[in-house]
Design a protein around this motif. Structure first.
Motif, PDB file in Angstrom:
ATOM      1  N   GLU A 118      52.307  54.121  51.332  1.00  0.00           N
ATOM      2  CA  GLU A 118      52.079  55.057  52.256  1.00  0.00           C
ATOM      3  C   GLU A 118      50.692  54.732  53.349  1.00  0.00           C
ATOM      4  O   GLU A 118      49.767  54.258  52.692  1.00  0.00           O
ATOM      5  CB  GLU A 118      51.662  56.336  51.400  1.00  0.00           C
ATOM      6  CG  GLU A 118      51.790  57.583  52.404  1.00  0.00           C
ATOM      7  CD  GLU A 118      53.036  58.273  52.994  1.00  0.00           C
ATOM      8  OE1 GLU A 118      52.919  58.233  53.959  1.00  0.00           O
ATOM      9  OE2 GLU A 118      53.874  58.079  52.120  1.00  0.00           O
ATOM     10  N   ASN A 122      55.787  53.098  58.660  1.00  0.00           N
ATOM     11  CA  ASN A 122      57.116  53.816  58.643  1.00  0.00           C
ATOM     12  C   ASN A 122      57.770  54.105  59.797  1.00  0.00           C
ATOM     13  O   ASN A 122      57.609  53.293  60.752  1.00  0.00           O
ATOM     14  CB  ASN A 122      56.291  55.717  58.340  1.00  0.00           C
ATOM     15  CG  ASN A 122      55.547  56.040  59.706  1.00  0.00           C
ATOM     16  OD1 ASN A 122      55.677  55.721  60.764  1.00  0.00           O
ATOM     17  ND2 ASN A 122      54.609  56.447  59.169  1.00  0.00           N
ATOM     18  N   GLY A 145      63.727  55.950  56.399  1.00  0.00           N
ATOM     19  CA  GLY A 145      62.443  56.177  55.899  1.00  0.00           C
ATOM     20  C   GLY A 145      62.236  56.135  54.297  1.00  0.00           C
ATOM     21  O   GLY A 145      62.086  57.073  53.502  1.00  0.00           O
ATOM     22  N   LEU A 148      57.887  55.483  49.528  1.00  0.00           N
ATOM     23  CA  LEU A 148      56.839  54.651  49.710  1.00  0.00           C
ATOM     24  C   LEU A 148      55.756  54.838  48.209  1.00  0.00           C
ATOM     25  O   LEU A 148      55.613  55.794  47.732  1.00  0.00           O
ATOM     26  CB  LEU A 148      55.915  54.666  50.827  1.00  0.00           C
ATOM     27  CG  LEU A 148      56.646  54.408  52.048  1.00  0.00           C
ATOM     28  CD1 LEU A 148      55.774  54.929  53.228  1.00  0.00           C
ATOM     29  CD2 LEU A 148      57.164  52.759  52.129  1.00  0.00           C
TER      30      LEU A 148
END
Length: 397
Positions: A118, A122, A145, A148
């Motif tokens: 993160e 993305n 997506g 993460l």
């Protein structure tokens, strides 16, 4: 007499302005040239200013080609944002670009980079690459997506990635997709996922993947000895050893998983019958050597492989295709390779002449040189602005 005095003042003023301009040009050129000498070698001017801008956190938002240099074109693709349900009861976002023209169209599943974590990447941060790939190939591009780390550990991102390929196959009619012309692609961590998805699809007799494009991929989680990992791992070239270690700790904290072909494609025992593959690497990149080692292993297993190293650029250079000629070359080569794959009959013969990495030592165009110095002038101005601001803050304190 007064008129002559005025002319002399005008001439003197013009000379002063001209002298200031010349001095400023020398300062800009000299400064940009000094930025070219990095810790691991001399880099091209455009690479130098981008590396410096990122290192000093001076990169402007929305960096792109100046509008007066861009050629306006009519839109040929449309964007769709949707969601896909996952097998564990969750869901992930999907960004889809598809041609406006009627299909069915080839389809590319693109996995964004970002160290599996993160805050590092993305589908928004890679939207320019996804959008450009769709426009240049006139294929449907589906970008998941995937979830993460640290919230989601392995194999979540990998499962999300594989399930996206299966979703494309299941929703072919809805997408107006020709799934006989299916490719996967990805950069960095996304290149790792693309390679792992291709292997799983082959092993489980899942969706038939015709080709894959791997941009500077991570191919092993083990502490393997690669010269590039030592030479370029400081972080100045956009990827540090610290980030790689943190990625491994958060994404794959169980050491036994590091040897899996789904985390370390380079360690896969049987790489036969894999999709035709294009591997692009960058000279100043800690992942360079392992990406090229994976390309070699694919070739030795009997696959069609094209391996290209771009000299003078850093990790992630294709993402800068709007302002770097070398990045645009990489983007163009990826699109061209996929277009050729979609139009091929699959009857090409295996090249038995031996594995070879094509090294592109491209020269900066006049436009790249000019833009590099223009960007350098902007960065120098930012440095001056920051210094003045620091002085005011110190005085107020």
């Amino acid at each position: 007499m007064g008129m002559q005095t005025g002319k002399k003042r005008l001439v003197r003023g013009s000379m002063i302005v001209g002298l200031v301009f010349v001095v400023a040009c020398f300062i800009i050129i000299g400064t940009v040239q000094s930025w070219r000498y990095t810790e691991a070698g001399r880099v091209p001017p455009k690479t130098a200013v981008i590396l410096h801008a990122v290192d000093e956190q001076l990169l402007p938002q929305g960096l792109s080609t100046p509008s007066f240099l861009a050629s306006p074109t009519a839109p040929t693709i449309t964007r769709i944002d949707t969601e896909m349900a996952t097998s564990d009861g969750g869901s992930i976002p999907l960004r889809i670009y598809k041609p406006i023209a009627a299909g069915p169209h080839p389809v590319i599943v693109y996995y964004h980079g970002g160290a599996f974590m993160e805050g590092y990447g993305n589908i928004e941060s890679h939207d320019n690459v996804i959008r450009s790939l769709a426009g240049r190939t006139q294929a449907i591009v589906v970008a998941p997506g995937y979830r993460l780390a640290p919230e989601f550990e392995y194999p979540t991102a990998f499962n999300d990635s594989y399930e996206t390929v299966k979703w494309v196959e299941q929703e072919a009619d809805l997408l107006d997709a020709d799934v006989s012309q299916l490719a996967v692609a990805g950069d960095s961590a996304g290149g790792n996922l693309a390679a792992a998805v291709s292997y799983r699809a082959k092993s489980e007799e899942g969706p038939s993947i015709k080709s894959q494009v791997l941009l500077y991929p991570l191919t092993t989680f083990l502490d393997s000895e690669f010269a590039s990992r030592d030479l370029y791992s400081s972080g100045y070239y956009f990827l540090s050893r610290g980030v790689m270690e943190r990625s491994r700790q958060t994404y794959a904290p169980i050491e036994e998983d590091w040897s899996s072909p789904f985390t370390s494609p380079l360690l896969t025992e049987d790489l036969s019958n894999m999709p035709d593959t294009l591997v692009l690497t960058a000279e100043f990149d800690p992942l360079r050597d392992e990406g090229e080692a994976y390309a070699k292993r694919l070739f030795e297993a009997g696959n069609q492989v094209t391996a290209v190293r771009y000299d003078g650029v850093m990790h992630g250079f294709v993402s800068f295709y709007e302002v770097m000629e070398r990045g645009n070359d990489g983007m163009r080569q990826m699109a061209s390779y996929l277009n050729q794959s979609f139009s091929s009959t699959g009857q090409e013969t295996y090249n038995k002449e031996g594995f070879e990495i094509s090294v592109l030592q491209t020269q900066d165009s006049w436009r790249d040189e000019l833009e590099a110095y223009a960007m350098g002038a902007y960065l120098i101005g930012r440095h001056i602005e920051r210094r003045i601001s620091d002085i005011f803050l110190q005085n107020e304190a």
